[in-house]
Design a protein around this motif. Structure first.
Motif, mmCIF file in Angstrom:
data_model
loop_
_atom_site.group_PDB
_atom_site.id
_atom_site.type_symbol
_atom_site.label_atom_id
_atom_site.label_comp_id
_atom_site.label_asym_id
_atom_site.label_seq_id
_atom_site.Cartn_x
_atom_site.Cartn_y
_atom_site.Cartn_z
ATOM 1 N N SER A 43 0.833 -1.204 0.000
ATOM 2 C CA SER A 43 0.000 0.000 0.000
ATOM 3 C C SER A 43 0.865 1.250 0.000
ATOM 4 N N THR A 44 0.272 2.309 -0.519
ATOM 5 C CA THR A 44 0.943 3.609 -0.496
ATOM 6 C C THR A 44 1.186 4.009 0.960
ATOM 7 N N GLY A 45 2.313 4.638 1.213
ATOM 8 C CA GLY A 45 2.577 5.113 2.567
ATOM 9 C C GLY A 45 1.590 6.193 2.975
ATOM 10 N N LYS A 46 1.345 6.296 4.287
ATOM 11 C CA LYS A 46 0.357 7.287 4.731
ATOM 12 C C LYS A 46 0.997 8.688 4.781
ATOM 13 N N PRO A 47 0.179 9.726 4.718
ATOM 14 C CA PRO A 47 0.720 11.092 4.747
ATOM 15 C C PRO A 47 1.293 11.443 6.126
ATOM 16 N N LYS A 79 14.951 30.198 23.489
ATOM 17 C CA LYS A 79 15.878 30.282 24.608
ATOM 18 C C LYS A 79 15.187 30.034 25.948
ATOM 19 N N LEU A 80 14.002 30.611 26.057
ATOM 20 C CA LEU A 80 13.260 30.472 27.309
ATOM 21 C C LEU A 80 12.992 28.998 27.662
ATOM 22 N N GLN A 81 12.797 28.234 26.632
ATOM 23 C CA GLN A 81 12.512 26.809 26.829
ATOM 24 C C GLN A 81 13.764 25.940 26.769
ATOM 25 N N GLU A 82 14.822 26.527 26.346
ATOM 26 C CA GLU A 82 16.060 25.756 26.147
ATOM 27 C C GLU A 82 15.776 24.559 25.240
ATOM 28 N N ALA A 83 14.977 24.804 24.202
ATOM 29 C CA ALA A 83 14.619 23.716 23.291
ATOM 30 C C ALA A 83 14.377 24.270 21.901
ATOM 31 N N TYR A 84 14.491 23.380 20.917
ATOM 32 C CA TYR A 84 14.241 23.784 19.542
ATOM 33 C C TYR A 84 12.761 23.610 19.217
ATOM 34 N N LYS A 85 12.224 24.548 18.493
ATOM 35 C CA LYS A 85 10.823 24.486 18.081
ATOM 36 C C LYS A 85 10.785 24.134 16.591
ATOM 37 N N PRO A 86 10.072 23.068 16.224
ATOM 38 C CA PRO A 86 10.059 22.677 14.805
ATOM 39 C C PRO A 86 9.192 23.606 13.966
ATOM 40 N N ILE A 87 9.582 23.774 12.742
ATOM 41 C CA ILE A 87 8.749 24.509 11.785
ATOM 42 C C ILE A 87 8.294 23.494 10.741
ATOM 43 N N TYR A 88 6.978 23.370 10.626
ATOM 44 C CA TYR A 88 6.416 22.303 9.794
ATOM 45 C C TYR A 88 6.111 22.783 8.382
ATOM 46 N N ALA A 89 6.192 21.866 7.471
ATOM 47 C CA ALA A 89 5.713 22.129 6.110
ATOM 48 C C ALA A 89 4.182 22.055 6.161
ATOM 49 N N GLU A 90 3.556 22.125 5.006
ATOM 50 C CA GLU A 90 2.098 22.035 4.952
ATOM 51 C C GLU A 90 1.636 20.695 5.531
ATOM 52 N N ILE A 91 0.521 20.713 6.220
ATOM 53 C CA ILE A 91 0.015 19.483 6.877
ATOM 54 C C ILE A 91 -0.137 18.354 5.859
ATOM 55 N N ASN A 92 0.367 17.229 6.252
ATOM 56 C CA ASN A 92 0.263 15.993 5.442
ATOM 57 C C ASN A 92 0.813 16.148 4.020
ATOM 58 N N SER A 93 1.855 16.942 3.895
ATOM 59 C CA SER A 93 2.429 17.132 2.558
ATOM 60 C C SER A 93 3.517 16.091 2.248
ATOM 61 N N GLY A 94 3.907 15.308 3.230
ATOM 62 C CA GLY A 94 4.875 14.247 2.974
ATOM 63 C C GLY A 94 4.195 12.885 2.987
ATOM 64 N N ARG A 95 4.913 11.861 2.510
ATOM 65 C CA ARG A 95 4.355 10.504 2.530
ATOM 66 C C ARG A 95 5.404 9.509 2.979
#
Lengths: 263, 736
Positions: free
Chosen positions: B637-641, B652-668
């Motif tokens: 089967s085709t992979g899911k999105p 800095k305040l969180q001492e963590a990296y925040k991800p920046i996402y592409a368009e929702i479900n744009s990958g497979r």
């Protein structure tokens, strides 16, 4: 003159009695003829003759007398026809006649629910379903168990009931509770019960004794313990003696016996 | 002399009596002819008889018959043959003459049950359109005797993360409703929604007398469901008495059934335990566990036959599970720990009100508790469902059946726990907030539908239902229509259209303003064609379109949920099943799906979460001998999105990296494939029935992707593979 008149009266009375008897016996005559046809066809395992015998019973239904018994015989013919399909691995034929047999036999049971032979045949017909719809295992088990419970309740010592249990064990692997060691005692008991049996009516079924001899012989051949082969041959000889026209014993069982001997 | 005369009169009278219809009886007439079926096929074994007599004959292999009769005048002849409709003809018999009477018979197909299967349905039972049987469920390689996994070999449905949850035609898993004996089952699974641990169903397929899976266009009696219904009916009474024990590399169970001699009382029980140590020792551990997955289950039924048409049945089941599995995420590397327990109870009454009316009534309750923790997250969720339902079926005549019923369902939700302030930072000690909330809701539904069958070749089922949701105070209204038409003996066209509503899960209302969420809506349009040879060959192709509205959507301004979402799905399902005697059963199913939704965080129509474009399953089971059955199943089967991360920023305040996402479900994900094989061997052990099973799943050890994760700054994408790699399983069952 008086003497002549008396003679004439006697003759007339005889004619009347014969006539009345004949009119009453139309159904019985037809049934006995049809059953004879069915027995002969079954012994020869001849599909065309079995169909003809089935037709005879179907026509007897028109007399509207004891339709439960006539339907029983139609279902019995269906069972025999399904077995011809079984022998030639023709599952379509097995299915066609098994389903017809079950529905016809149900009509018989609805009219006379206390006729043990119907449940014995119903069990056999449902057992046939394994050949074409194994996936409905639970339904088949349920239907065969229900028929078995009724038959054992009505007449546990019926030779055909015991015979069927023997045949069922013969075909069932040991792992499912069957096997030759379970089949042989039932088949022996069946022969014994047949020898003591007298049917309540001459129209009642009388099939099965040749099968008991044949299957017992085959079960002994399969088990092949010490002395079994000799006993199997005795059963075949006895069976042929009692049922000289039985193709089942003289051809099928005998060939199984010979095959086993040649190994 | 006088006496002689009397005697002669008596003789005459007697002879008259013997001949019956003396007025119509003349010298013999020979009647002959041929009996043919459709397309002039010759019918052997047909029976011809003059009504009220035994005069007649049976046809030979050429369809010919011949008989003599002394009947004369107008007579009915009755012609019967197995598989053909009875034919009655009137003929005029002329005494002493030969009559040629040729006869034509038409096929007497068992059409009713077959035609009444609705569109998109896969059923078990007794009719010729059966597509799924309990035996097949336990024999499908890779299905692990699990009903839900077996269903995913049919078109339109997909597994969720290789577990037992299913999605249908691009919908979400919670859009599939499971009904067991009128009760709704919301959590019939162990390890449900647990990270990288396959879930399993707790339903025993052998206890089911009817399975009906409908992937769309279903009846009006099913409410509050958007995509599909799995309707299960268990046996009212056990089928006999006995016990069965099972020991396998990963599990053991004991089950038993009892039926009283008079058939009025019955009961069953089952208890099972899952232990994976031996299984993992042989197959290897692809993840680190603490604890290793473990589960327990116990359940049973009690049945009592109240009368010839009345039966009372109680059912109860308990299951629990526990697992700890190591998982690496950008902000935390540690064990995901989960445990759950589930209780379910149901009482069902079925009774005939009169010869044509049947009443089904049931009450059920289920409770599901689930705790999990990962990093700073600690969640304790409790769901309680209770349901009461009454259905009445009335057979008006042989062409019309009326179904109506009502139900009330209570849904209670309780959530306590600690959750991260920012999803991207779950490190212990990071900013978090506590939740302690409870919410409940009720739903009342009522429906009516009529099954109209004007002929053996056509049916139409118009239905209507309405539901009221107490929390939102909203009504929904669903008109539905289903139909089927037989084009010819083996060819059937089916279709359905209608409105289908489902209220959002109760947790969604916590994020809505004043509980203002409408029932989500889908309009189904389905049209399909089926060729059915009568059981041995079945081919179906079905096209569908679904139009969604009122889906839950986040308001980008205040982040509250609204009912502004929308979507659509279109697709084609194909199914080909073949059965060759009792030796081979196999099927090929293919589904094409194009599912798009604007839902939750999406800002436009994007591929739905389970938009699996192409899905192909090939399944085969071969009875090598009477004792040995071999099976194989291949799925691709085709992979899911999924939503890719394209960059990150350091907070800095969180001492963590925040991800920046592409368009929702744009990958497979990459294409998913697996080949599973199994063998079952029946034999005798200690004189008892025994069955041995060996199975190899994922024969080629394909590393199917479970998820993507990332390193701390999201610069590197890390593949997390499914733990369902090549595995060997062996088990032994013994009748006790």
């Amino acid at each position: 003159m008086k003497q002549n008149l008396v003679k004439l009266l006697v003759v007339i009375m005889m004619i009347m009695i014969t006539g009345i008897a004949n009119s009453r016996d139309d159904f019985e005559d037809a049934m006995l003829k049809a059953r004879k046809s069915l027995t002969e066809a079954s012994e020869k395992n001849d599909e065309a003759l079995l169909k003809k015998a089935r037709g005879q019973f179907e026509r007897i239904l028109q007399l509207k007398k004891d339709p439960w018994l006539v339907n029983y015989y139609i279902a019995l013919a269906d069972y025999s026809l399904s077995m011809t399909g079984s022998a030639s691995n023709d599952t379509k034929t097995v299915k066609q006649y098994t389903e017809s047999g079950i529905s016809t036999l149900q009509k018989s049971i609805d009219l006379k629910p206390d006729f043990v032979e119907s449940y014995i045949l119903m069990k056999a017909l449902n057992f046939n379903r394994w050949q074409y719809e194994q996936e409905k295992m639970q339904e088949i088990i349920s239907a065969t168990s229900a028929a078995d419970v009724e038959a054992s309740k009505l007449e546990p010592e019926n030779p055909r009931y015991v015979l069927l249990n023997g045949i069922s064990s013969y075909y069932t692997p040991e792992s499912f509770g069957g096997g030759m060691n379970n089949a042989i005692p039932n088949l022996e008991k069946s022969i014994d019960l047949f020898s003591k049996r007298k049917e309540k009516s001459e129209l009642y079924p009388e099939w099965g004794k040749d099968l008991a001899y044949g299957y017992l012989a085959m079960a002994l051949v399969k088990r092949n313990d010490d002395g079994d082969m000799t006993k199997a041959k005795d059963m075949i000889d006895e069976g042929i003696k009692l049922f000289p026209s039985s193709g089942f014993i003289s051809e099928y069982v005998m060939s199984e016996y010979k095959k086993s001997q040649s190994k | 002399m006088k006496l002689l005369l009397i005697c002669l009169l008596v003789i005459t009278g007697t002879l008259s009596a013997q001949t019956g219809d003396s007025g119509n009886t003349k010298s013999p007439t020979k009647i002959f002819g041929t009996v043919k079926g459709e397309k002039d096929s010759l019918i052997e074994g047909a029976n011809i008889v003059i009504e009220g007599t035994i005069d007649g004959a049976t046809t030979d292999e050429k369809g010919n018959y011949e008989f003599e009769t002394e009947q004369a005048g107008s007579k009915n002849i009755i012609i019967t043959a197995i598989g053909y409709a009875e034919n009655i003809m009137m003929i005029e018999i002329e005494s002493g003459k030969e009559m040629n009477v040729n006869i034509k018979l038409t096929k007497d197909e068992v059409k009713t049950e077959e035609i009444l299967v609705t569109a998109s349905s896969y059923t078990s039972g007794t009719n010729a359109a059966v597509t799924l049987t309990p035996l097949e469920i336990v024999r499908i390689p890779g299905a692990d005797a699990d009903l839900y996994r077996a269903i995913t070999t049919f078109p339109g449905s997909n597994q969720v993360n290789e577990g037992s949850r299913i999605t249908v035609r691009g919908g979400d898993p919670d859009e599939v409703l499971t009904v067991l004996d009128l009760a709704s089952l919301y959590n019939p699974f162990i390890f449900d929604e647990t990270f990288n641990v396959s879930s399993y169903s707790t339903i025993n397929p052998w206890g089911l007398k009817g399975i009906n899976f409908t992937s769309g266009g279903f009846s009006a009696k099913y409410g509050n469901v958007l995509s599909a219904v799995l309707d299960l009916k268990s046996y009212d009474m056990p089928q006999g008495s006995g016990m069965f024990a099972w020991v396998g590399l990963a599990n053991a169970s004991l089950s038993g059934v009892y039926l009283s001699r008079d058939g009025k009382f019955g009961g069953s029980f089952s208890a099972g335990k899952l232990f994976l140590q031996p299984y993992l020792a042989i197959n290897g551990e692809y993840s680190e566990y603490s604890p290793i997955p473990e589960s327990n289950q116990i359940g049973g039924t009690l049945s009592y036959k109240l009368g010839t048409s009345s039966n009372l049945k109680a059912y109860a089941n308990y299951s629990d599970d526990k697992v700890g599995i190591r998982n690496q995420s950008p902000s935390f590397d540690g064990f995901y720990e989960s445990s759950s327990n589930s209780y379910f109870g149901n009482v069902k009454l079925i009774t005939g009100l009169d010869n044509s009316t049947v009443l089904n009534a049931g009450i059920s309750i289920s409770k599901y508790d689930r705790d999990y923790s990962y990093g700073l997250i600690k969640s304790d969720q409790k769901d309680i469902y209770a349901k009461g339902r009454v259905d009445i079926t009335k057979q008006i005549n042989n062409k019309i059946e009326l179904n109506t019923g009502l139900e009330y369902e209570y849904d209670g939700y309780d959530l306590t726990g600690i959750f991260p302030q920012y999803q991207y930072n779950i490190r212990p000690g990071a900013q978090s907030f506590g939740i302690d909330t409870a919410q409940n809701s009720g739903r009342a539904g009522i429906y009516a539908e009529t099954q109209i069958k004007p002929s053996d070749d056509f049916f139409v089922i118009p239905g209507i239902r309405t539901d009221y949701h107490t929390l939102s105070g909203k009504f929904s209204f669903d008109p539905r229509l289903s139909f089927g038409y037989r084009l010819s003996e083996h060819n059937i066209v089916r279709g359905a259209l209608g409105y289908y509503h489902q209220y959002p899960g109760i947790e969604n209302y916590l994020r809505a303003e004043e509980n203002d969420l409408d029932a989500q809506n889908a309009i189904h349009y389905i049209l399909g064609y089926e060729f059915n040879s009568g059981g041995d060959i079945l081919f179906r192709v079905e096209g569908y379109y679904k139009d969604y509205s009122n889906l839950v959507l986040t308001n980008p301004v205040n982040f509250l949920y609204t009912s502004e979402g929308e979507g659509n799905v279109k697709g084609v399902d194909m199914f080909f099943k073949v059965k060759i005697k009792n030796k081979f059963t196999g099927w090929i199913s293919y589904a094409y799906t194009d599912s798009k939704r604007k839902q939750y965080e999406a800002t436009k129509l994007v591929p739905a979460n389970y938009d699996i474009t192409n899905n192909l399953s090939v399944v085969g089971s071969y009875n090598a001998t009477e004792q040995l059955v071999l099976g194989a199943a291949f799925r691709v089967s085709t992979g899911k999105p999924y939503t890719p991360v394209i960059a990150s920023e350091f907070v800095k305040l969180q001492e963590a990296y925040k991800p920046i996402y592409a368009e929702i479900n744009s990958g497979r994900f990459p294409t998913y494939t697996t080949l599973d094989m199994n063998a079952q061997y029946i034999f005798s052990l200690f004189g008892k029935f025994a069955v041995g099973v060996i199975a190899v799943n994922n024969v080629f050890n394909k590393k199917n992707l479970y998820n993507y994760t990332y390193n701390v700054d999201y610069s590197q994408r890390i593949e997390t593979y499914s733990n369902n790699r090549r595995s060997f399983y062996a088990g032994l069952g013994l009748q006790l």
